[in-house]
Design a protein around this motif. Sequence first.
Motif, PDB file in Angstrom:
ATOM      1  N   TRP A   1       0.815  -1.207   0.000  1.00  0.00           N
ATOM      2  CA  TRP A   1       0.000   0.000   0.000  1.00  0.00           C
ATOM      3  C   TRP A   1       0.857   1.269   0.000  1.00  0.00           C
ATOM      4  CZ3 TRP A   1      -5.591   0.214   1.344  1.00  0.00           C
ATOM      5  CH2 TRP A   1      -6.190  -1.062   1.353  1.00  0.00           C
ATOM      6  N   ASP A   2       1.721   1.413   1.015  1.00  0.00           N
ATOM      7  CA  ASP A   2       2.510   2.636   1.189  1.00  0.00           C
ATOM      8  C   ASP A   2       3.709   2.690   0.237  1.00  0.00           C
ATOM      9  OD1 ASP A   2       1.316   3.993   3.595  1.00  0.00           O
ATOM     10  OD2 ASP A   2       1.857   2.111   4.571  1.00  0.00           O
ATOM     11  N   PHE A   3       4.030   3.891  -0.222  1.00  0.00           N
ATOM     12  CA  PHE A   3       5.234   4.046  -1.042  1.00  0.00           C
ATOM     13  C   PHE A   3       5.789   5.458  -0.918  1.00  0.00           C
ATOM     14  CE2 PHE A   3       1.752   5.430  -3.758  1.00  0.00           C
ATOM     15  CZ  PHE A   3       2.255   6.529  -4.443  1.00  0.00           C
ATOM     16  N   ALA A   4       7.090   5.564  -1.147  1.00  0.00           N
ATOM     17  CA  ALA A   4       7.759   6.851  -1.322  1.00  0.00           C
ATOM     18  C   ALA A   4       8.720   6.678  -2.483  1.00  0.00           C
ATOM     19  CB  ALA A   4       8.509   7.258  -0.063  1.00  0.00           C
TER      20      ALA A   4
ATOM     21  N   THR B   1       6.324   5.097   6.116  1.00  0.00           N
ATOM     22  CA  THR B   1       5.571   4.630   7.285  1.00  0.00           C
ATOM     23  C   THR B   1       4.333   5.476   7.559  1.00  0.00           C
ATOM     24  OG1 THR B   1       6.720   6.021   8.937  1.00  0.00           O
ATOM     25  CG2 THR B   1       7.756   3.920   8.342  1.00  0.00           C
ATOM     26  N   LEU B   2       4.180   6.580   6.846  1.00  0.00           N
ATOM     27  CA  LEU B   2       3.152   7.552   7.199  1.00  0.00           C
ATOM     28  C   LEU B   2       1.817   7.427   6.459  1.00  0.00           C
ATOM     29  CD1 LEU B   2       5.457  10.708   7.371  1.00  0.00           C
ATOM     30  CD2 LEU B   2       4.260   9.683   9.308  1.00  0.00           C
ATOM     31  N   PRO B   3       1.788   7.309   5.128  1.00  0.00           N
ATOM     32  CA  PRO B   3       0.539   7.592   4.407  1.00  0.00           C
ATOM     33  C   PRO B   3      -0.685   6.796   4.832  1.00  0.00           C
ATOM     34  CG  PRO B   3       2.385   7.588   2.890  1.00  0.00           C
ATOM     35  CD  PRO B   3       2.907   7.069   4.200  1.00  0.00           C
ATOM     36  N   LEU B   4      -0.647   5.474   4.739  1.00  0.00           N
ATOM     37  CA  LEU B   4      -1.840   4.680   5.015  1.00  0.00           C
ATOM     38  C   LEU B   4      -2.330   4.874   6.442  1.00  0.00           C
ATOM     39  CD1 LEU B   4      -3.930   2.539   4.223  1.00  0.00           C
ATOM     40  CD2 LEU B   4      -2.261   0.794   4.903  1.00  0.00           C
TER      41      LEU B   4
ATOM     42  N   THR C   1       6.997   8.857  14.282  1.00  0.00           N
ATOM     43  CA  THR C   1       6.781   7.528  13.730  1.00  0.00           C
ATOM     44  C   THR C   1       7.974   6.654  14.091  1.00  0.00           C
ATOM     45  OG1 THR C   1       6.251   6.318  11.689  1.00  0.00           O
ATOM     46  CG2 THR C   1       7.821   8.121  11.494  1.00  0.00           C
ATOM     47  N   ARG C   2       7.826   5.354  13.914  1.00  0.00           N
ATOM     48  CA  ARG C   2       8.914   4.441  14.264  1.00  0.00           C
ATOM     49  C   ARG C   2       9.191   3.491  13.104  1.00  0.00           C
ATOM     50  NH1 ARG C   2       7.671   2.139  20.324  1.00  0.00           N
ATOM     51  NH2 ARG C   2       5.687   1.541  19.383  1.00  0.00           N
ATOM     52  N   VAL C   3      10.471   3.306  12.810  1.00  0.00           N
ATOM     53  CA  VAL C   3      10.913   2.339  11.809  1.00  0.00           C
ATOM     54  C   VAL C   3      11.572   1.182  12.544  1.00  0.00           C
ATOM     55  CG1 VAL C   3      12.409   1.929   9.829  1.00  0.00           C
ATOM     56  CG2 VAL C   3      11.238   4.138  10.074  1.00  0.00           C
TER      57      VAL C   3
ATOM     58  N   GLY D   1       6.167  -8.618  18.004  1.00  0.00           N
ATOM     59  CA  GLY D   1       7.146  -7.952  18.847  1.00  0.00           C
ATOM     60  C   GLY D   1       7.825  -6.748  18.227  1.00  0.00           C
ATOM     61  N   LEU D   2       7.475  -6.385  17.002  1.00  0.00           N
ATOM     62  CA  LEU D   2       8.111  -5.232  16.360  1.00  0.00           C
ATOM     63  C   LEU D   2       7.579  -3.935  16.964  1.00  0.00           C
ATOM     64  CD1 LEU D   2       7.957  -6.239  12.595  1.00  0.00           C
ATOM     65  CD2 LEU D   2       9.948  -6.353  14.103  1.00  0.00           C
ATOM     66  N   ARG D   3       8.448  -2.957  17.017  1.00  0.00           N
ATOM     67  CA  ARG D   3       8.035  -1.612  17.404  1.00  0.00           C
ATOM     68  C   ARG D   3       8.315  -0.690  16.222  1.00  0.00           C
ATOM     69  NH1 ARG D   3       8.049  -4.204  21.940  1.00  0.00           N
ATOM     70  NH2 ARG D   3       6.886  -3.346  23.708  1.00  0.00           N
ATOM     71  N   GLY D   4       7.273  -0.416  15.485  1.00  0.00           N
ATOM     72  CA  GLY D   4       7.423   0.380  14.281  1.00  0.00           C
ATOM     73  C   GLY D   4       7.263  -0.485  13.038  1.00  0.00           C
ATOM     74  N   LYS D   5       7.444   0.159  11.895  1.00  0.00           N
ATOM     75  CA  LYS D   5       7.227  -0.486  10.607  1.00  0.00           C
ATOM     76  C   LYS D   5       8.526  -1.052  10.032  1.00  0.00           C
ATOM     77  CE  LYS D   5       2.844   0.465   9.679  1.00  0.00           C
ATOM     78  NZ  LYS D   5       1.859  -0.601   9.480  1.00  0.00           N
ATOM     79  N   LEU D   6       8.405  -2.188   9.375  1.00  0.00           N
ATOM     80  CA  LEU D   6       9.462  -2.643   8.501  1.00  0.00           C
ATOM     81  C   LEU D   6       9.263  -1.999   7.142  1.00  0.00           C
ATOM     82  CD1 LEU D   6       9.547  -6.452   9.368  1.00  0.00           C
ATOM     83  CD2 LEU D   6      11.295  -4.748   9.936  1.00  0.00           C
ATOM     84  N   VAL D   7      10.358  -1.584   6.518  1.00  0.00           N
ATOM     85  CA  VAL D   7      10.280  -0.876   5.240  1.00  0.00           C
ATOM     86  C   VAL D   7      11.195  -1.574   4.231  1.00  0.00           C
ATOM     87  CG1 VAL D   7      10.632   1.311   4.029  1.00  0.00           C
ATOM     88  CG2 VAL D   7       9.774   1.313   6.379  1.00  0.00           C
TER      89      VAL D   7
END
Length: 290
Positions: free
Chosen positions: A66-69, A119-122, A259-261, A281-287
């Motif tokens: 979904w998300d992209f940059a 990590t932001l748009p959606l 935000t968190r990566v 267990g993740l804190r933030g998004k995987l990119v």
Amino acid sequence: MRVVEVQGYGGVDQLRVVDRPEPSPEPGRVRVRVAAAAVNPVDTATRAGWTAALAPDLTGQFVLGWDFAGVTDDGQAVAGFVPWFEQGGSVGTYTSVLLADPAWFAPLPEQVDPVTAATLPLNAVTAVQALRLAGLTVGQSLLVTGASGGVGGFAVQQAVAAGLEVTAVASTRDEAYVAGLGAKTVLSRTDTPAAGSFDGVLNAASVPEAIAAVRDGGVFVAVTDFSAPAAERGVRVDTVHVTPDRQQLAEVLGAGLITRVAGTLPLAEAAEAHRRLEAGGLRGKLVLTV
């Protein structure tokens, strides 16, 4: 171009990195060279087949995301998200080149790097639209569940900025982080909010029973259909179904949201990203980076 295809519903072994011809520009679409794409829980759920009913016409190999940059052909840095189910699964962001509707993205401010932007748009636009659906006004009280996650964390920040009195439910060991987002009160997931004590609930977690915390005649907004309870006591129950909005995208990209990566992996390691996300267990998004 390189894409990550889902060969069929199932485990991470269904993800394959393949080469495809680059798409040519089309009327109403802009070619974007993708730099980063976030991995969301909806991606793993889709790959596993749990959301098949939302894309009933999907056949053959398809691309998640979904998300992209990235950067458009004319050199503009942009970020946004694809309305994946609305497109019938025909467009995904696990790719090096994307044909995107201009309504799906907005210019990326210089101070925001592509990984952060992805990590932001959606999630941030979902939070915006959920808060607007709630319709609360300055001084009213809001309980946000799932405040450690993407939608919940952005909802806390935006609700505080809008003048709401925010109580947030945080995951264990995330209490300090959520307090730093501006919540007036932070609860743990084992706490039970007082019955009827909030004007509204934004349910960014799967906690339909949180409707008990809404006052009579209040509002309960869920992020997914399955986390929306039956209405009771005159409480209005709604579910946000997010759609891209260029103005809202521009606002959240430029808002300086926290935000968190959780980490980055190259596009070719999408399967590993899915493994890590499903392990929890993740804190933030995987990119995924391209």
